[in-house]
Each structure stands twice: as C-alpha cells, then as structure tokens.
Scaffold this active site. Structure first.
Site, PDB file in Angstrom:
ATOM      1  N   GLY A   1       0.943   6.327 -40.674  1.00  0.00           N
ATOM      2  CA  GLY A   1       0.679   4.904 -40.534  1.00  0.00           C
ATOM      3  C   GLY A   1      -0.402   4.359 -41.422  1.00  0.00           C
ATOM      4  O   GLY A   1      -0.916   5.051 -42.304  1.00  0.00           O
TER       5      GLY A   1
ATOM      6  N   GLU B   1      -4.390   6.153 -55.019  1.00  0.00           N
ATOM      7  CA  GLU B   1      -5.025   7.475 -54.950  1.00  0.00           C
ATOM      8  C   GLU B   1      -5.584   7.910 -56.299  1.00  0.00           C
ATOM      9  O   GLU B   1      -6.484   8.751 -56.363  1.00  0.00           O
ATOM     10  CB  GLU B   1      -4.021   8.504 -54.400  1.00  0.00           C
ATOM     11  CG  GLU B   1      -4.706   9.763 -53.905  1.00  0.00           C
ATOM     12  CD  GLU B   1      -3.776  10.736 -53.202  1.00  0.00           C
ATOM     13  OE1 GLU B   1      -2.730  10.314 -52.670  1.00  0.00           O
ATOM     14  OE2 GLU B   1      -4.107  11.936 -53.193  1.00  0.00           O
TER      15      GLU B   1
ATOM     16  N   LEU C   1       3.174   2.784 -54.097  1.00  0.00           N
ATOM     17  CA  LEU C   1       2.756   1.568 -53.381  1.00  0.00           C
ATOM     18  C   LEU C   1       1.691   0.781 -54.134  1.00  0.00           C
ATOM     19  O   LEU C   1       1.775  -0.449 -54.246  1.00  0.00           O
ATOM     20  CB  LEU C   1       2.209   1.954 -52.004  1.00  0.00           C
ATOM     21  CG  LEU C   1       3.230   2.098 -50.889  1.00  0.00           C
ATOM     22  CD1 LEU C   1       2.586   2.695 -49.652  1.00  0.00           C
ATOM     23  CD2 LEU C   1       3.870   0.744 -50.567  1.00  0.00           C
ATOM     24  N   ALA C   2       0.694   1.484 -54.691  1.00  0.00           N
ATOM     25  CA  ALA C   2      -0.414   0.781 -55.341  1.00  0.00           C
ATOM     26  C   ALA C   2       0.060   0.061 -56.596  1.00  0.00           C
ATOM     27  O   ALA C   2      -0.226  -1.126 -56.786  1.00  0.00           O
ATOM     28  CB  ALA C   2      -1.530   1.771 -55.678  1.00  0.00           C
TER      29      ALA C   2
ATOM     30  N   SER D   1      -5.278   5.380 -46.412  1.00  0.00           N
ATOM     31  CA  SER D   1      -4.835   5.507 -47.798  1.00  0.00           C
ATOM     32  C   SER D   1      -3.695   4.561 -48.132  1.00  0.00           C
ATOM     33  O   SER D   1      -3.760   3.825 -49.117  1.00  0.00           O
ATOM     34  CB  SER D   1      -4.408   6.935 -48.099  1.00  0.00           C
ATOM     35  OG  SER D   1      -3.833   6.954 -49.369  1.00  0.00           O
TER      36      SER D   1
ATOM     37  N   HIS E   1      -5.881  18.699 -45.163  1.00  0.00           N
ATOM     38  CA  HIS E   1      -5.328  18.163 -43.908  1.00  0.00           C
ATOM     39  C   HIS E   1      -5.201  19.296 -42.896  1.00  0.00           C
ATOM     40  O   HIS E   1      -4.719  20.380 -43.237  1.00  0.00           O
ATOM     41  CB  HIS E   1      -3.959  17.545 -44.187  1.00  0.00           C
ATOM     42  CG  HIS E   1      -3.467  16.668 -43.083  1.00  0.00           C
ATOM     43  ND1 HIS E   1      -3.086  17.160 -41.858  1.00  0.00           N
ATOM     44  CD2 HIS E   1      -3.306  15.320 -43.010  1.00  0.00           C
ATOM     45  CE1 HIS E   1      -2.700  16.159 -41.082  1.00  0.00           C
ATOM     46  NE2 HIS E   1      -2.830  15.027 -41.763  1.00  0.00           N
TER      47      HIS E   1
ATOM     48  N   SER F   1       8.731   7.641 -55.287  1.00  0.00           N
ATOM     49  CA  SER F   1       7.304   7.945 -55.472  1.00  0.00           C
ATOM     50  C   SER F   1       6.761   8.604 -54.216  1.00  0.00           C
ATOM     51  O   SER F   1       7.329   8.489 -53.125  1.00  0.00           O
ATOM     52  CB  SER F   1       6.515   6.658 -55.740  1.00  0.00           C
ATOM     53  OG  SER F   1       6.962   6.076 -56.937  1.00  0.00           O
ATOM     54  N   HIS F   2       5.597   9.246 -54.387  1.00  0.00           N
ATOM     55  CA  HIS F   2       5.109  10.048 -53.279  1.00  0.00           C
ATOM     56  C   HIS F   2       4.702   9.216 -52.064  1.00  0.00           C
ATOM     57  O   HIS F   2       4.654   9.739 -50.944  1.00  0.00           O
ATOM     58  CB  HIS F   2       3.951  10.918 -53.745  1.00  0.00           C
ATOM     59  CG  HIS F   2       3.714  12.037 -52.798  1.00  0.00           C
ATOM     60  ND1 HIS F   2       4.711  12.910 -52.435  1.00  0.00           N
ATOM     61  CD2 HIS F   2       2.633  12.389 -52.090  1.00  0.00           C
ATOM     62  CE1 HIS F   2       4.235  13.758 -51.550  1.00  0.00           C
ATOM     63  NE2 HIS F   2       2.986  13.464 -51.319  1.00  0.00           N
ATOM     64  N   SER F   3       4.436   7.931 -52.270  1.00  0.00           N
ATOM     65  CA  SER F   3       4.095   7.067 -51.121  1.00  0.00           C
ATOM     66  C   SER F   3       5.160   7.155 -50.026  1.00  0.00           C
ATOM     67  O   SER F   3       4.859   6.952 -48.844  1.00  0.00           O
ATOM     68  CB  SER F   3       3.990   5.610 -51.567  1.00  0.00           C
ATOM     69  OG  SER F   3       2.906   5.409 -52.426  1.00  0.00           O
TER      70      SER F   3
ATOM     71  N   ARG G   1      -1.274  14.382 -33.386  1.00  0.00           N
ATOM     72  CA  ARG G   1      -2.486  14.491 -32.551  1.00  0.00           C
ATOM     73  C   ARG G   1      -2.872  13.125 -32.005  1.00  0.00           C
ATOM     74  O   ARG G   1      -3.335  13.007 -30.878  1.00  0.00           O
ATOM     75  CB  ARG G   1      -3.636  15.097 -33.371  1.00  0.00           C
ATOM     76  CG  ARG G   1      -3.515  16.610 -33.507  1.00  0.00           C
ATOM     77  CD  ARG G   1      -4.534  17.163 -34.487  1.00  0.00           C
ATOM     78  NE  ARG G   1      -4.226  16.766 -35.852  1.00  0.00           N
ATOM     79  CZ  ARG G   1      -5.105  16.282 -36.728  1.00  0.00           C
ATOM     80  NH1 ARG G   1      -6.360  16.153 -36.382  1.00  0.00           N
ATOM     81  NH2 ARG G   1      -4.725  15.947 -37.944  1.00  0.00           N
TER      82      ARG G   1
HETATM   83  C1  LIG Z   1       2.888  14.153 -46.924  1.00  0.00           C
HETATM   84  C2  LIG Z   1       1.923  13.024 -46.981  1.00  0.00           C
HETATM   85  C3  LIG Z   1       1.793  12.150 -45.916  1.00  0.00           C
HETATM   86  C4  LIG Z   1       0.894  11.098 -45.966  1.00  0.00           C
HETATM   87  N1  LIG Z   1       0.770  10.256 -44.892  1.00  0.00           N
HETATM   88  C5  LIG Z   1      -0.098   9.226 -44.962  1.00  0.00           C
HETATM   89  C6  LIG Z   1      -0.227   8.309 -43.876  1.00  0.00           C
HETATM   90  O1  LIG Z   1       0.450   8.414 -42.864  1.00  0.00           O
HETATM   91  N2  LIG Z   1      -1.114   7.310 -43.992  1.00  0.00           N
HETATM   92  C7  LIG Z   1      -1.890   7.146 -45.099  1.00  0.00           C
HETATM   93  O2  LIG Z   1      -2.688   6.220 -45.145  1.00  0.00           O
HETATM   94  N3  LIG Z   1      -1.769   7.986 -46.143  1.00  0.00           N
HETATM   95  C8  LIG Z   1      -0.898   9.010 -46.108  1.00  0.00           C
HETATM   96  N4  LIG Z   1      -0.785   9.858 -47.173  1.00  0.00           N
HETATM   97  C9  LIG Z   1      -1.468   9.524 -48.427  1.00  0.00           C
HETATM   98  C10 LIG Z   1      -0.709   8.400 -49.144  1.00  0.00           C
HETATM   99  O3  LIG Z   1       0.666   8.540 -48.930  1.00  0.00           O
HETATM  100  C11 LIG Z   1      -0.969   8.397 -50.631  1.00  0.00           C
HETATM  101  O4  LIG Z   1      -2.336   8.497 -50.892  1.00  0.00           O
HETATM  102  C12 LIG Z   1      -0.458   7.098 -51.261  1.00  0.00           C
HETATM  103  O5  LIG Z   1       0.850   6.820 -50.857  1.00  0.00           O
HETATM  104  C13 LIG Z   1      -0.543   7.170 -52.774  1.00  0.00           C
HETATM  105  O6  LIG Z   1       0.073   6.035 -53.314  1.00  0.00           O
HETATM  106  P1  LIG Z   1      -0.081   5.680 -54.838  1.00  0.00           P
HETATM  107  O7  LIG Z   1       0.672   4.440 -55.068  1.00  0.00           O
HETATM  108  O8  LIG Z   1      -1.510   5.729 -55.221  1.00  0.00           O
HETATM  109  O9  LIG Z   1       0.623   6.899 -55.608  1.00  0.00           O
HETATM  110  P2  LIG Z   1       2.100   7.507 -55.505  1.00  0.00           P
HETATM  111  O10 LIG Z   1       2.887   6.972 -54.387  1.00  0.00           O
HETATM  112  O11 LIG Z   1       1.902   8.986 -55.583  1.00  0.00           O
HETATM  113  O12 LIG Z   1       2.782   6.988 -56.822  1.00  0.00           O
HETATM  114  C14 LIG Z   1       2.414   7.467 -58.096  1.00  0.00           C
HETATM  115  C15 LIG Z   1       3.370   6.877 -59.114  1.00  0.00           C
HETATM  116  O13 LIG Z   1       2.897   7.192 -60.418  1.00  0.00           O
HETATM  117  C16 LIG Z   1       3.967   7.637 -61.230  1.00  0.00           C
HETATM  118  N5  LIG Z   1       3.355   8.488 -62.260  1.00  0.00           N
HETATM  119  C17 LIG Z   1       2.562   9.570 -62.092  1.00  0.00           C
HETATM  120  N6  LIG Z   1       2.128  10.009 -63.281  1.00  0.00           N
HETATM  121  C18 LIG Z   1       2.651   9.194 -64.223  1.00  0.00           C
HETATM  122  C19 LIG Z   1       2.555   9.136 -65.639  1.00  0.00           C
HETATM  123  N7  LIG Z   1       1.797   9.983 -66.327  1.00  0.00           N
HETATM  124  N8  LIG Z   1       3.254   8.176 -66.302  1.00  0.00           N
HETATM  125  C20 LIG Z   1       4.026   7.272 -65.622  1.00  0.00           C
HETATM  126  N9  LIG Z   1       4.130   7.273 -64.258  1.00  0.00           N
HETATM  127  C21 LIG Z   1       3.436   8.221 -63.578  1.00  0.00           C
HETATM  128  C22 LIG Z   1       4.909   8.328 -60.268  1.00  0.00           C
HETATM  129  O14 LIG Z   1       6.220   8.343 -60.781  1.00  0.00           O
HETATM  130  C23 LIG Z   1       4.788   7.404 -59.052  1.00  0.00           C
HETATM  131  O15 LIG Z   1       5.666   6.311 -59.211  1.00  0.00           O
HETATM  132  C24 LIG Z   1       0.105  10.925 -47.116  1.00  0.00           C
HETATM  133  C25 LIG Z   1       0.227  11.799 -48.191  1.00  0.00           C
HETATM  134  C26 LIG Z   1       1.100  12.854 -48.115  1.00  0.00           C
HETATM  135  C27 LIG Z   1       1.141  13.818 -49.261  1.00  0.00           C
END
Ligand SMILES: Cc1cc2nc3c(=O)[nH]c(=O)nc-3n(C[C@H](O)[C@H](O)[C@H](O)COP(=O)(O)OP(=O)(O)OC[C@H]3O[C@@H](n4cnc5c(N)ncnc54)[C@H](O)[C@@H]3O)c2cc1C
Length: 659
Positions: free
Chosen positions: A50, A394, A15-16, A410, A257, A42-44, A273
């Site tokens: 929410g 993150e 997402l970021a 987040s 968590h 991606s993990h997002s 909850r």
């Molecule tokens: C199970 C779970 C449920 C969650 N629920 C919520 C929620 O309800 N509300 C909330 O606010 N937050 C929640 N969170 C936290 C939130 O989802 C994450 O903090 C957030 O989505 C992270 O987004 P991001 O874009 O920073 O990273 P990510 O979505 O993790 O994306 C990282 C990206 O980086 C890429 N990448 C990684 N390393 C490399 C590299 N070396 N070279 C090239 N590409 C790379 C990956 O392929 C991916 O595309 C939850 C987290 C988890 C684990």
C-alpha cells in the site's frame, strides 16, 4: 547520427517517471519517456501492501494528520531524512491518493459497522463510522502510530501503475520502450539529455532535452538475495554518478525487508503483519514481543530485520540445507481475509513454496529490498551539481527516508515526488535557464565516446567473464555489506570490489553481435553497477555509527555528534577505483523534530551538541503560540509552504477536523 529533440526527457516508465511526465505534459511541454520494458511492466507493479497518506477515514486512523505522518517518517528515518522534504511529502500525499482515485485506482473502502480484525494475535471487533462509509480505508504498517496505508488488496502498485500509465497514454506521451540510457550528455555543469542504446538493434541515439529526469528505480540487483526485479540494476543512478558533476546521497543506506520467502527472496508484503500476522521461530514461539514489547512485529523494518537475524544467530531458526529461516504465521487471519486482501501473497506461497498460507506458515528471512540512497536532489527534485537534471522515485535521494524508509512511503513518494518534479521541470523549461544551448559537436562527441566503449568491449581481447564478475559482486554485497556490518568485512568488500572493477576493464565477450546481446549488456552494466556497489560499501565503511538500516556491530550507537550528516559520493574519472566521499550536515537548529528515541529499537544515541537548545526553543515556540491551530504552530517551527508548488498548496480536509 540520430538525434531526437524533446523539451523534457524522462528516463524511466515506473510510477515516478510516469507521474512526472504527466505533470510536465499538462503544462504544455513535449515529453518523451524511455523505458527498458513497457511501462506497465516496471517494477512499481510489484508493490503489494500500500501507500501511506493520512486520510484518517478508518476508525483506527482517527486523529491522523500530517503532523503524525511527519513524526512517524522522521523517527522511521532515524533522523536521517530531510525534514522539509518530509513535510512537503506528508502534505501532498493525501492529494496524490485522491488524484489516483479519480484516475481509476480502486482503493479498498470503509464499510460502516462492525468488522473483525486481528490485532496483537487476538480477534477484535472494530466499528467503522457511518459518516466514513465508502471513503478510502487504510491498513496498519510498521513504524506508524495510525492505520494509514491505503491499499488495493495486495496489488496496490499494479493498480497505481496501470492508472498512471493510462494517464500518460491519454496525454499522448510517447514512450520509447526497450531503450536504455547509458550516459548523460553534459557540459559545464548543465545536462542536455542522454545517449541511449536500443536494446533490440544495438543502435545508439542522442536524446537532447531542455530538462532530463532520471526515474529508473532502485539498484537492488547489486545484491545476490533481493526482492528487486532483474531490471533494478541502478543504471540511471550510475550514469548520473559518471558525469562527475552530479552526486549520489546516502548510498550506504540500504533496506532489508523482514519477510521475504526463504531462500528465493521474493517479497511477502508488510501488509501480512499489518493485518495481524505473527513472526515465529522453530519452536513456534512468537519472539518479537521479547525484543520489542511496544511495537512487536510492527516496529520499523530495520529493527524487525535485525531482531530476526539476532534470533537466528541465537539458534532459534528453522534449520534447512539452504540455511536457517523463521516463520510468518498468517493462518490466524483466516482464508476469507487472505483470499480478499492478501491474494497475491497466497499465489506467491502456492507457486514458490507449494504451501497454502491459510493453513501453513511461510518460511521467511530478511533480504535486500530498497535503496534509500540515490541521486541527490533538492526538495524540488533538481539534481545537485548538474543544472537541467532532475530525479524522482527510488532512483533519487530526495531525501524523504534517511536511513530507513517506512513501508508504504515509497509508492507514495513516487507519485508525490513525480507531482512536484513535473511542475519543477515545467518551470525550468519555461525559464531562461531552460533554453536549449547544446552544440551538435558536443552531442557527436558523447555518442562517439559511448560507441567506442561498446566497440572496445565487443572487439577487445579481454579474458574476464562479465557474468562471473557480476555473481561475485552480488555475493560480496550480500555476505559483507548486509544487515550486520563490521569494519573488517567492509574493508574486505571494498578491496574485493575494487579488484573486480579493475578486472571489469578486461572483459572478453564471446558473442560479437552488436544488437540484442545479453553478454554485452551484462558487461557494460556491470562496470556501472560496480561503481554503485563501491559507493555503498565504502560509504558504509566510513560511517562509523549505526543509524536506521546501516548497522555497524563495531559502532552500535547512533552518533548524532559526529554523523548527523548525509554522505555524498562522486566519481570524477574512469580511472578511479573508489568514489570521492563528502558530507552534508543536517541542521539540528532548523529541525521541527530534533533527534531523540524512535519509540522502538535501541536507546543508545550520542547526542548532538545542538539538540538540547533546539528542543528548548521548540518548547518556547509551542507555549508562545498557546492555543493557535496546528498549522500556525507548524509554520512557526519549520516553514515549508514555499516548497509546495502553487497548485498543491490547499489544505487537506478530514472527517471531524476543522480546517
Ligand atoms: C516486491 C516489492 C514490493 C513493494 N511493495 C511496496 C509497497 O507496498 N509500498 C511501497 O510504498 N513501496 C513498495 N515497494 C517499493 C516500491 O515499489 C518502489 O520503490 C517504487 O515502485 C519504485 O518506483 P520507481 O518509479 O522509482 O521505479 P520503477 O517502478 O522501478 O521503474 C523504473 C523504470 O525505469 C526504467 N529504467 C531503468 N533503467 C533504465 C535505463 N537505463 N534507461 C531507460 N529506462 C530505464 C525501467 O524500465 C522502469 O520503467 C515494493 C518494492 C518491491 C521490490
């Protein structure tokens, strides 16, 4: 030598990264995204519960606004966050939710009239306002005064990620998938892009960029039990650390968590909850009100996780051959609610526990979940120490969350910070500082250096097994750098991790193939992950206080007098086995909300010498402004508008609130 030139390189397709990429692209710049996986994987996508934004549409959100969201966030952080960043964030979050709605996110909506909800174990009827009908609704989450978490059933991250990813497609932003950034190209405090490994062919390329953004998510996989996916290994943060110029902030601030399925560690959302689910022990007793009479199950995550572990230690857990656990009871919500709003939780329970949560309680125990620490940036997302490097999501320590992130803050951070960093990078590229001034010789040097490292791993005669060292690192982190921390255990963890780091320089690889080779990938990632683990463990050892998720049994007080500061970790050369730690003071005299009691958890802080004076000063300002509107008073207390990019400056409007 393969060199790809772009104005803006975004490392990470979550997402970021996607939101930052869209912002820079819309300002007319060439943008390239790198990702380990297709962005929509991606993990997002895993975010369930929410996104916080103070819309105030639901009746339980009435009276909510930026001020309330700000205070919740600062209290949640245990006063560890950057308050200007928190202000910037709460101001922009409502715009982000609406932008996502316009991009197709099907947010759950308010339905006028009566509806039944469960609150504090009882069924209650709420009457939603007719004028709010059809507007975006919100659910309750931990550590908040109002119902503020906007949601799409329990698939919020999935819906958001698909919408933002579709925007990147619409903007024709190229995404190079299965590409891993393994080093940053830099010289004289200026970043020029990254060295990237093709995970399929093994080929190295240089991506040369005017602005580079790391948005690679969290580093949860340095722990054995974590809610994070296998791709959350923190390599983006590690390559920033390895420059010796960029620094990592607050790495010891790791969130656990409360409700992850036992023993696998798969998350069940805080929405359970928030919607009325209760925590129970082996005897079926609801124990949280005994510890936290005010917020009960909905205290902040650090507090609930500690209370759960305390309760287990006191012998009240359910005993199994894997260890003890507690129970999350959502049966009282009823099957219709679970089918509609907690559908993913139901499926997870069915697939991984073989139970139906509408009739059975869920076995849960806290596990690693979120990395508050990361690449230290300023409020605009520019990395400290390395011009041309930016970070968001993150992977960054922006620092919205301090020592404890609130649920829902987040995914909100990912898009808000993405909005801001997209603009900042565009400004940078358009400025003189953004000119490309990199020599081909430098690029070649970085490429060759990385190739030599990989060849040494592949062809060397080392005997250590990377997978075994990885497992050991994860065990050490889970067993010794967990929810309850102690000096002796942390020292053991640091010593053992240092020994593992030395061993990781003597890894032997059986599969000599340079292309797709999981053994090689584990080997080079492990060397980087161990550095991150050492930043976490050593930072935790040095921080002799308890703040938010960092809890020291041997130093149980929050010590504002000594520790109202952010940890900065750097790593200057490859022969170091410990990070160099420095500290950045948080300025109490400039805070809008000076340190105090959070409203839940312990009341045992050692006061900062400047707190009383700042509290008195704030009271004077408030009374001097008499009946001025809340925006005027806020500006007098802590101006932040200069940090908001011009296009996001407009005020948010709410039902019943005059702007
Ligand atoms: C199970 C779970 C449920 C969650 N629920 C919520 C929620 O309800 N509300 C909330 O606010 N937050 C929640 N969170 C936290 C939130 O989802 C994450 O903090 C957030 O989505 C992270 O987004 P991001 O874009 O920073 O990273 P990510 O979505 O993790 O994306 C990282 C990206 O980086 C890429 N990448 C990684 N390393 C490399 C590299 N070396 N070279 C090239 N590409 C790379 C990956 O392929 C991916 O595309 C939850 C987290 C988890 C684990």
């Amino acid at each position: 030598m393969r060199i790809i030139y772009t104005d803006v390189l975004v490392i990470g397709g979550g997402l970021a990264g996607l939101r930052a990429a869209v912002g820079a692209r819309r300002r007319g710049h060439d943008v390239t995204i790198l990702s380990l996986v297709p962005p929509k994987r991606s993990h997002s996508a895993a975010a369930q519960g929410g996104m916080q934004a103070s819309l105030g549409n639901t009746v339980k959100g009435e009276g909510d606004n930026e001020d309330v969201h700000f205070e919740d966030t600062v209290r949640g952080s245990d006063w560890g966050c950057d308050q200007e960043v928190a202000r910037l964030f709460v101001h922009t979050a409502p715009q982000a939710v609406r932008e996502l709605a316009a991009w197709g996110v099907p947010w759950n909506r308010v339905k006028a009239g009566d509806r039944e909800v469960v609150m504090d174990g009882k069924r209650v009827t709420l009457t939603e306002r007719a004028e709010a009908h059809g507007l975006i609704t919100a659910r309750d989450f931990g550590g908040t005064k109002k119902w503020r978490t906007c949601y799409v059933s329990d698939g919020t991250g999935h819906a958001m990620l698909y919408a933002v990813s579709d925007q990147a497609v619409a903007e024709s932003i190229p995404v190079h998938e299965r590409m891993e950034a393994i080093a940053l190209i830099h010289e004289g405090g200026r970043c020029h892009g990254a060295i990237v490994r093709n995970l399929v062919s093994g080929e190295l390329s240089a991506y040369v960029a005017k602005a580079t953004c790391i948005a690679t998510g969290g580093f949860g996989r340095i722990y054995r039990v974590t809610t994070n996916a296998v791709i959350n290994e923190g390599i983006g943060s590690a390559i920033a650390l390895e420059t010796g110029a960029a620094v990592l902030g607050n790495m010891e601030a790791v969130q656990f968590h409360p409700t992850t399925i036992f023993p696998a560690g798969i998350l069940v959302t805080e929405g359970c909850r928030g919607d009325g689910g209760l925590l129970k022990d082996a005897a079926g007793h609801r124990f949280m009100p005994d510890y936290e009479p005010e917020k009960k199950e909905l205290a902040s995550r650090d507090v609930v996780s500690r209370r759960m572990e305390e309760h287990i230690r006191a012998g009240h857990g359910v005993k199994t051959r894997f260890g003890d656990h507690l129970l999350l009871d959502i049966t009282l919500l009823g099957a219709a609610h679970i089918d509609g709003k907690l559908r993913e939780v139901k499926e997870i329970c069915q697939h991984f526990l073989g139970i139906d949560p509408a009739t059975d309680m869920i076995a849960v125990r806290p596990a690693q979940h979120y990395s508050m620490g990361g690449i230290r940036t300023d409020a605009c997302g520019q990395a400290r120490g390395l011009a041309g490097l930016f970070s968001c999501g993150e992977a960054a320590c922006w620092d919205l969350h301090g020592f404890n992130r609130l649920g829902g803050n987040s995914v909100a951070e990912t898009v808000v910070a993405g909005m801001i960093v997209g603009e900042t990078m565009a400004d940078f590229v358009e400025s003189a500082a953004g000119d490309l001034q990199v020599s081909t010789a430098l690029v070649r040097e970085f490429l060759e250096r990385e190739q030599v490292k990989l060849d040494t791993l592949l062809m060397g005669d080392g005997t250590e097994k990377a997978s075994e060292l990885m497992r050991r690192m994860q065990e050490i982190m889970t067993d010794k750098v967990g929810i309850f921390r102690r000096g002796d255990l942390l020292q053991e963890a640091v010593d053992e991790l240092q020994a593992l780091l030395l061993k990781s320089r003597k890894i032997g690889i059986a599969t000599k193939r340079p292309g797709a080779n999981p053994e090689l990938v584990t080997a080079y990632r492990l060397q980087k992950m161990l550095k991150l683990a050492l930043c976490v463990a050593y930072g935790a050892l040095q921080r002799t206080e308890s703040r938010g998720a960092h809890y020291r049994e041997d130093y149980p007080q929050r010590d504002d007098a000594q520790w109202l500061k952010r940890t900065l970790a750097s790593w200057h050369d490859d022969f170091q086995t410990l990070p160099t730690l420095g500290y950045e003071d948080l300025d109490v005299a400039a805070m809008e909300l000076p340190p105090g009691w959070r409203g839940y958890g312990a009341r045992n802080a050692i006061e900062h010498p400047a707190t009383a004076a700042r509290t008195a000063e704030i009271a004077t300002i408030r009374s001097a402004f008499g009946h001025a509107d809340r925006f005027t008073v806020q500006q007098a207390l802590m101006p932040f508008e200069h940090l908001v990019p011009a296009r996001f400056r407009g005020r948010n409007e709410r039902l019943g609130e005059s702007s």
